[in-house]
Design a protein around this motif. Structure first.
Motif, PDB file in Angstrom:
ATOM      1  N   GLY A   4       0.832  -0.919  -0.016  1.00 56.19           N
ATOM      2  CA  GLY A   4      -0.104   0.011   0.048  1.00 56.19           C
ATOM      3  C   GLY A   4       0.944   1.513  -0.040  1.00 56.19           C
ATOM      4  N   ILE A   5       1.802   1.412   0.616  1.00 58.57           N
ATOM      5  CA  ILE A   5       2.722   2.493   0.830  1.00 58.57           C
ATOM      6  C   ILE A   5       3.607   2.438  -0.465  1.00 58.57           C
ATOM      7  CG2 ILE A   5       5.162   3.227   1.791  1.00 58.57           C
ATOM      8  CD1 ILE A   5       4.233   1.998   4.283  1.00 58.57           C
ATOM      9  N   ILE A   6       3.820   1.550  -1.129  1.00 57.62           N
ATOM     10  CA  ILE A   6       4.378   1.817  -2.526  1.00 57.62           C
ATOM     11  C   ILE A   6       3.584   2.257  -3.535  1.00 57.62           C
ATOM     12  CG2 ILE A   6       5.378   0.327  -4.416  1.00 57.62           C
ATOM     13  CD1 ILE A   6       6.557  -1.413  -2.445  1.00 57.62           C
ATOM     14  N   TYR A   7       2.280   1.825  -3.604  1.00 63.45           N
ATOM     15  CA  TYR A   7       1.343   2.010  -4.692  1.00 63.45           C
ATOM     16  C   TYR A   7       0.581   3.238  -4.350  1.00 63.45           C
ATOM     17  CZ  TYR A   7       2.565  -2.166  -7.284  1.00 63.45           C
ATOM     18  OH  TYR A   7       3.253  -3.214  -7.780  1.00 63.45           O
ATOM     19  N   LYS A   8       0.180   3.522  -3.264  1.00 62.51           N
ATOM     20  CA  LYS A   8      -0.677   4.482  -2.940  1.00 62.51           C
ATOM     21  C   LYS A   8       0.252   5.920  -2.415  1.00 62.51           C
ATOM     22  CE  LYS A   8      -4.300   1.640  -1.295  1.00 62.51           C
ATOM     23  NZ  LYS A   8      -5.058   1.068  -0.024  1.00 62.51           N
TER      24      LYS A   8
ATOM     25  N   GLU B  80      13.598   2.998  -1.227  1.00 62.40           N
ATOM     26  CA  GLU B  80      14.736   3.769  -0.744  1.00 62.40           C
ATOM     27  C   GLU B  80      14.198   5.271  -0.327  1.00 62.40           C
ATOM     28  OE1 GLU B  80      17.753   3.762  -3.489  1.00 62.40           O
ATOM     29  OE2 GLU B  80      16.809   5.469  -4.742  1.00 62.40           O
ATOM     30  N   LEU B  81      13.168   5.805  -0.891  1.00 64.08           N
ATOM     31  CA  LEU B  81      12.592   6.958  -0.387  1.00 64.08           C
ATOM     32  C   LEU B  81      12.162   7.241   1.139  1.00 64.08           C
ATOM     33  CD1 LEU B  81      10.444   8.000  -3.521  1.00 64.08           C
ATOM     34  CD2 LEU B  81      12.446   8.985  -2.910  1.00 64.08           C
ATOM     35  N   VAL B  82      12.057   5.864   1.930  1.00 63.57           N
ATOM     36  CA  VAL B  82      11.380   5.971   2.983  1.00 63.57           C
ATOM     37  C   VAL B  82      12.309   5.009   3.810  1.00 63.57           C
ATOM     38  CG1 VAL B  82       9.232   6.752   2.819  1.00 63.57           C
ATOM     39  CG2 VAL B  82       9.611   4.205   2.645  1.00 63.57           C
TER      40      VAL B  82
ATOM     41  N   GLU C 104       7.927   6.424   6.852  1.00 67.16           N
ATOM     42  CA  GLU C 104       9.144   5.887   7.235  1.00 67.16           C
ATOM     43  C   GLU C 104       9.213   5.220   8.560  1.00 67.16           C
ATOM     44  OE1 GLU C 104      11.069   9.932   7.735  1.00 67.16           O
ATOM     45  OE2 GLU C 104      11.343  10.299   5.393  1.00 67.16           O
ATOM     46  N   ARG C 105       8.165   5.460   9.558  1.00 61.55           N
ATOM     47  CA  ARG C 105       8.296   4.972  10.705  1.00 61.55           C
ATOM     48  C   ARG C 105       7.535   3.528  10.543  1.00 61.55           C
ATOM     49  NH1 ARG C 105       6.535  10.117  12.760  1.00 61.55           N
ATOM     50  NH2 ARG C 105       4.546   9.893  12.117  1.00 61.55           N
ATOM     51  N   ALA C 106       6.775   3.056   9.641  1.00 62.00           N
ATOM     52  CA  ALA C 106       6.259   1.727   9.418  1.00 62.00           C
ATOM     53  C   ALA C 106       7.304   1.021   8.796  1.00 62.00           C
ATOM     54  CB  ALA C 106       5.159   1.830   8.368  1.00 62.00           C
TER      55      ALA C 106
ATOM     56  N   LEU D 233       3.433   7.782  -6.404  1.00 63.48           N
ATOM     57  CA  LEU D 233       2.969   9.139  -6.589  1.00 63.48           C
ATOM     58  C   LEU D 233       3.721  10.293  -6.150  1.00 63.48           C
ATOM     59  CD1 LEU D 233      -1.094   8.171  -5.500  1.00 63.48           C
ATOM     60  CD2 LEU D 233       0.157   8.437  -7.920  1.00 63.48           C
ATOM     61  N   GLY D 234       4.768   9.746  -5.712  1.00 63.53           N
ATOM     62  CA  GLY D 234       5.844  11.022  -5.426  1.00 63.53           C
ATOM     63  C   GLY D 234       5.607  11.597  -3.759  1.00 63.53           C
ATOM     64  N   ARG D 235       4.930  10.525  -3.004  1.00 61.98           N
ATOM     65  CA  ARG D 235       4.270  11.146  -1.651  1.00 61.98           C
ATOM     66  C   ARG D 235       5.416  10.277  -0.769  1.00 61.98           C
ATOM     67  NH1 ARG D 235      -1.125   9.597  -0.160  1.00 61.98           N
ATOM     68  NH2 ARG D 235      -0.643  10.674   1.902  1.00 61.98           N
ATOM     69  N   VAL D 236       6.136  11.119   0.053  1.00 59.93           N
ATOM     70  CA  VAL D 236       7.111  10.599   1.188  1.00 59.93           C
ATOM     71  C   VAL D 236       6.442  11.167   2.546  1.00 59.93           C
ATOM     72  CG1 VAL D 236       9.429  10.442   2.043  1.00 59.93           C
ATOM     73  CG2 VAL D 236       8.949  10.433  -0.500  1.00 59.93           C
ATOM     74  N   THR D 237       6.164  10.329   3.406  1.00 57.54           N
ATOM     75  CA  THR D 237       5.487  10.551   4.740  1.00 57.54           C
ATOM     76  C   THR D 237       6.261   9.947   5.886  1.00 57.54           C
ATOM     77  OG1 THR D 237       3.955   9.009   5.067  1.00 57.54           O
ATOM     78  CG2 THR D 237       3.221  10.599   3.800  1.00 57.54           C
TER      79      THR D 237
END
Length: 229
Positions: A158-162, A200-202, A174-176, A166-170
């Motif tokens: 879910g983190i990858i596709y959602k 690698e973004l998170v 990162e914590r998950a 889409l360029g969203r880094v939260t």
């Protein structure tokens, strides 16, 4: 130098990373003003997502085969598929062209074998984490993989596709991922395979409780090695 064909657009974020890293590696090892000879086909990922959502891998394979043939006709002497999950169609692509396709999982497996890493946890999309097309190639290099946890599979997928694609880094993502990696260490993993070009973004690949084998970095190094052979 040999000319590399890059099948990209899956996502454009990972394609950017491939182009930048391969060029930096080539420039570092070749002449100071050198850049990597590349032919890039950046696909419209929305076509692939539509087919993936209906489990239509024949259509996905056809798209990748068309791309590989286009790159070969344009002068590419070897191919890189700039996405872990799309290696599900690797065999179809490799059979359709007369030039080599550098498999990302083989590159990762070789790096792990050279580091004498025999136990790891695999993080990526649901397809990568649960299906044999990726896992078996790592196992063939002597790596014992922890079984996938269904809850973690759904969370990471879910983190990858959602988000990431889409360029969203939260911070939540990162914590998950940090929590999952910590749990894998407690379960006996000696390393993490980061088998998604966007993860690698998170995930801090240099500061974790376990060594991280970053598939993007390893694949780019294999591509640069091939270009310079």
């Amino acid at each position: 130098m040999r000319t590399l064909g890059l099948i990209g657009g899956m996502s454009w974020i990972s394609t950017r990373a491939y182009y930048e890293r391969i060029n930096k590696l080539v420039q570092k090892r070749a002449q100071p003003m050198a850049s990597a000879p590349m032919v890039i086909d950046s696909l419209d990922y929305s076509r692939i997502v539509g087919a993936k959502n209906t489990d239509d891998w024949d259509t996905i394979a056809a798209i990748l085969v068309e791309s590989a043939r286009k790159l070969e006709a344009a002068g590419a002497e070897g191919i890189v598929i700039a996405a872990n999950t799309m290696h599900k169609s690797y065999d179809r692509v490799a059979e359709a062209i007369s030039i080599p396709v550098i498999h990302i999982a083989d590159a990762v497996g070789k790096a792990m074998a050279e580091a004498d890493c025999q136990s790891a946890a695999l993080l990526g999309t649901r397809f990568v984490m649960t299906e044999s097309f990726y896992r078996q190639r790592l196992v063939a290099h002597g790596v014992d993989l922890l079984p996938p946890d269904p809850n973690e599979v759904e969370l990471v997928d879910g983190i990858i596709y959602k988000e990431l694609m889409l360029g969203r880094v939260t911070r939540d993502a990162e914590r998950a991922l940090k929590t999952i990696i910590t749990m894998k260490e407690k379960q006996g993993a000696k390393a993490i395979v980061l088998a998604c070009t966007e993860l690698e973004l998170v995930v801090d690949t240099d500061a974790n409780v376990l060594p991280v084998f970053d598939s993007t970095d390893i694949h780019c190094r294999a591509a640069a090695d091939w270009i310079l052979e």
